[in-house]
Design a protein around this motif. Structure first.
Motif, PDB file in Angstrom:
ATOM      1  N   ALA A   1       0.483  -1.764  -6.418  1.00 18.02           N
ATOM      2  CA  ALA A   1      -0.347  -2.528  -5.478  1.00 18.02           C
ATOM      3  C   ALA A   1      -0.086  -4.025  -5.637  1.00 18.02           C
ATOM      4  O   ALA A   1       0.005  -4.754  -4.641  1.00 18.02           O
ATOM      5  CB  ALA A   1      -1.823  -2.214  -5.703  1.00 18.02           C
ATOM      6  N   GLN A   2       0.052  -4.480  -6.861  1.00 17.89           N
ATOM      7  CA  GLN A   2       0.333  -5.899  -7.093  1.00 17.89           C
ATOM      8  C   GLN A   2       1.681  -6.299  -6.499  1.00 17.89           C
ATOM      9  O   GLN A   2       1.824  -7.378  -5.940  1.00 17.89           O
ATOM     10  CB  GLN A   2       0.315  -6.214  -8.585  1.00 17.89           C
ATOM     11  N   GLU A   3       2.662  -5.421  -6.619  1.00 19.77           N
ATOM     12  CA  GLU A   3       3.984  -5.706  -6.054  1.00 19.77           C
ATOM     13  C   GLU A   3       3.924  -5.772  -4.529  1.00 19.77           C
ATOM     14  O   GLU A   3       4.603  -6.585  -3.914  1.00 19.77           O
ATOM     15  CB  GLU A   3       4.984  -4.658  -6.506  1.00 19.77           C
ATOM     16  N   LEU A   4       3.109  -4.908  -3.927  1.00 24.41           N
ATOM     17  CA  LEU A   4       3.000  -4.893  -2.469  1.00 24.41           C
ATOM     18  C   LEU A   4       2.414  -6.178  -1.904  1.00 24.41           C
ATOM     19  O   LEU A   4       2.804  -6.622  -0.827  1.00 24.41           O
ATOM     20  CB  LEU A   4       2.139  -3.711  -2.008  1.00 24.41           C
ATOM     21  N   ILE A   5       1.475  -6.766  -2.622  1.00 22.69           N
ATOM     22  CA  ILE A   5       0.811  -7.967  -2.096  1.00 22.69           C
ATOM     23  C   ILE A   5       1.176  -9.225  -2.876  1.00 22.69           C
ATOM     24  O   ILE A   5       0.479 -10.229  -2.806  1.00 22.69           O
ATOM     25  CB  ILE A   5      -0.725  -7.784  -2.052  1.00 22.69           C
ATOM     26  N   ALA A   6       2.298  -9.202  -3.551  1.00 25.58           N
ATOM     27  CA  ALA A   6       2.701 -10.336  -4.391  1.00 25.58           C
ATOM     28  C   ALA A   6       2.777 -11.643  -3.619  1.00 25.58           C
ATOM     29  O   ALA A   6       2.388 -12.695  -4.128  1.00 25.58           O
ATOM     30  CB  ALA A   6       4.042 -10.041  -5.053  1.00 25.58           C
ATOM     31  N   ASP A   7       3.235 -11.602  -2.383  1.00 30.07           N
ATOM     32  CA  ASP A   7       3.418 -12.838  -1.632  1.00 30.07           C
ATOM     33  C   ASP A   7       2.517 -12.931  -0.397  1.00 30.07           C
ATOM     34  O   ASP A   7       2.791 -13.676   0.527  1.00 30.07           O
ATOM     35  CB  ASP A   7       4.886 -12.987  -1.219  1.00 30.07           C
ATOM     36  N   ARG A   8       1.455 -12.161  -0.401  1.00 28.72           N
ATOM     37  CA  ARG A   8       0.529 -12.212   0.737  1.00 28.72           C
ATOM     38  C   ARG A   8      -0.886 -11.870   0.273  1.00 28.72           C
ATOM     39  O   ARG A   8      -1.091 -11.403  -0.831  1.00 28.72           O
ATOM     40  CB  ARG A   8       0.987 -11.273   1.842  1.00 28.72           C
ATOM     41  N   ALA A   9      -1.841 -12.081   1.134  1.00 27.49           N
ATOM     42  CA  ALA A   9      -3.248 -11.865   0.776  1.00 27.49           C
ATOM     43  C   ALA A   9      -3.733 -10.449   1.076  1.00 27.49           C
ATOM     44  O   ALA A   9      -4.666  -9.970   0.434  1.00 27.49           O
ATOM     45  CB  ALA A   9      -4.126 -12.865   1.512  1.00 27.49           C
TER      46      ALA A   9
ATOM     47  N   VAL B   1      -7.308   0.968  -0.312  1.00 22.99           N
ATOM     48  CA  VAL B   1      -6.597   0.768  -1.580  1.00 22.99           C
ATOM     49  C   VAL B   1      -7.556   0.252  -2.643  1.00 22.99           C
ATOM     50  O   VAL B   1      -7.536   0.704  -3.788  1.00 22.99           O
ATOM     51  CB  VAL B   1      -5.394  -0.181  -1.397  1.00 22.99           C
ATOM     52  N   SER B   2      -8.410  -0.684  -2.275  1.00 24.01           N
ATOM     53  CA  SER B   2      -9.371  -1.233  -3.235  1.00 24.01           C
ATOM     54  C   SER B   2     -10.309  -0.156  -3.777  1.00 24.01           C
ATOM     55  O   SER B   2     -10.575  -0.101  -4.973  1.00 24.01           O
ATOM     56  CB  SER B   2     -10.188  -2.346  -2.583  1.00 24.01           C
ATOM     57  N   CYS B   3     -10.791   0.701  -2.885  1.00 26.89           N
ATOM     58  CA  CYS B   3     -11.677   1.788  -3.322  1.00 26.89           C
ATOM     59  C   CYS B   3     -10.941   2.759  -4.228  1.00 26.89           C
ATOM     60  O   CYS B   3     -11.470   3.194  -5.251  1.00 26.89           O
ATOM     61  CB  CYS B   3     -12.241   2.526  -2.114  1.00 26.89           C
ATOM     62  N   GLY B   4      -9.721   3.096  -3.862  1.00 19.50           N
ATOM     63  CA  GLY B   4      -8.928   4.005  -4.687  1.00 19.50           C
ATOM     64  C   GLY B   4      -8.675   3.446  -6.071  1.00 19.50           C
ATOM     65  O   GLY B   4      -8.820   4.143  -7.081  1.00 19.50           O
ATOM     66  N   LEU B   5      -8.312   2.168  -6.146  1.00 17.94           N
ATOM     67  CA  LEU B   5      -8.072   1.546  -7.444  1.00 17.94           C
ATOM     68  C   LEU B   5      -9.350   1.451  -8.265  1.00 17.94           C
ATOM     69  O   LEU B   5      -9.326   1.597  -9.487  1.00 17.94           O
ATOM     70  CB  LEU B   5      -7.443   0.168  -7.259  1.00 17.94           C
ATOM     71  N   ALA B   6     -10.473   1.221  -7.602  1.00 17.98           N
ATOM     72  CA  ALA B   6     -11.759   1.165  -8.320  1.00 17.98           C
ATOM     73  C   ALA B   6     -12.085   2.523  -8.929  1.00 17.98           C
ATOM     74  O   ALA B   6     -12.578   2.603 -10.057  1.00 17.98           O
ATOM     75  CB  ALA B   6     -12.871   0.718  -7.376  1.00 17.98           C
ATOM     76  N   LEU B   7     -11.798   3.584  -8.200  1.00 17.96           N
ATOM     77  CA  LEU B   7     -12.035   4.932  -8.740  1.00 17.96           C
ATOM     78  C   LEU B   7     -11.136   5.208  -9.939  1.00 17.96           C
ATOM     79  O   LEU B   7     -11.576   5.765 -10.940  1.00 17.96           O
ATOM     80  CB  LEU B   7     -11.812   5.990  -7.660  1.00 17.96           C
ATOM     81  N   TRP B   8      -9.861   4.807  -9.847  1.00 17.25           N
ATOM     82  CA  TRP B   8      -8.946   4.972 -10.978  1.00 17.25           C
ATOM     83  C   TRP B   8      -9.445   4.188 -12.184  1.00 17.25           C
ATOM     84  O   TRP B   8      -9.428   4.683 -13.312  1.00 17.25           O
ATOM     85  CB  TRP B   8      -7.550   4.468 -10.599  1.00 17.25           C
ATOM     86  N   ARG B   9      -9.873   2.948 -11.941  1.00 20.91           N
ATOM     87  CA  ARG B   9     -10.353   2.103 -13.041  1.00 20.91           C
ATOM     88  C   ARG B   9     -11.575   2.735 -13.714  1.00 20.91           C
ATOM     89  O   ARG B   9     -11.676   2.781 -14.930  1.00 20.91           O
ATOM     90  CB  ARG B   9     -10.699   0.710 -12.529  1.00 20.91           C
ATOM     91  N   GLU B  10     -12.483   3.231 -12.909  1.00 26.72           N
ATOM     92  CA  GLU B  10     -13.695   3.855 -13.450  1.00 26.72           C
ATOM     93  C   GLU B  10     -13.351   5.101 -14.249  1.00 26.72           C
ATOM     94  O   GLU B  10     -13.886   5.326 -15.328  1.00 26.72           O
ATOM     95  CB  GLU B  10     -14.654   4.185 -12.312  1.00 26.72           C
TER      96      GLU B  10
END
Length: 70
Positions: free
Chosen positions: A23-31, A45-54
């Motif tokens: 995910a970081q690579e995908l948005i490295a040069d954009r918001a 993507v944000s929700c999915g990553l939050a679930l992984w983090r939890e």
């Protein structure tokens, strides 16, 4: 915790780390992931990553304190 469960937790943590790196690579040069404004893709993507983090956090706690119930 059994050896198999510990391997599963470590695998989960590794998968989560790979997902965040991607995910970081995908948005490295954009918001945003798609276009120049917030879209459903960003939210998804944000929700999915939050679930992984939890999940990884709960697994790490369980590994550190096996008698703790989540």
């Amino acid at each position: 915790m059994t050896t198999a469960a510990i391997r599963s937790v470590v695998g989960l943590e590794q998968r989560a780390a790979r997902a965040v790196q991607y995910a970081q690579e995908l948005i490295a040069d954009r918001a945003y992931f798609v276009g120049d404004r917030l879209t459903l893709a960003d939210i998804s993507v944000s929700c999915g990553l939050a679930l992984w983090r939890e999940a990884a956090s709960a697994a790490a706690c369980q590994r550190s304190w096996p008698t703790t119930k989540n």
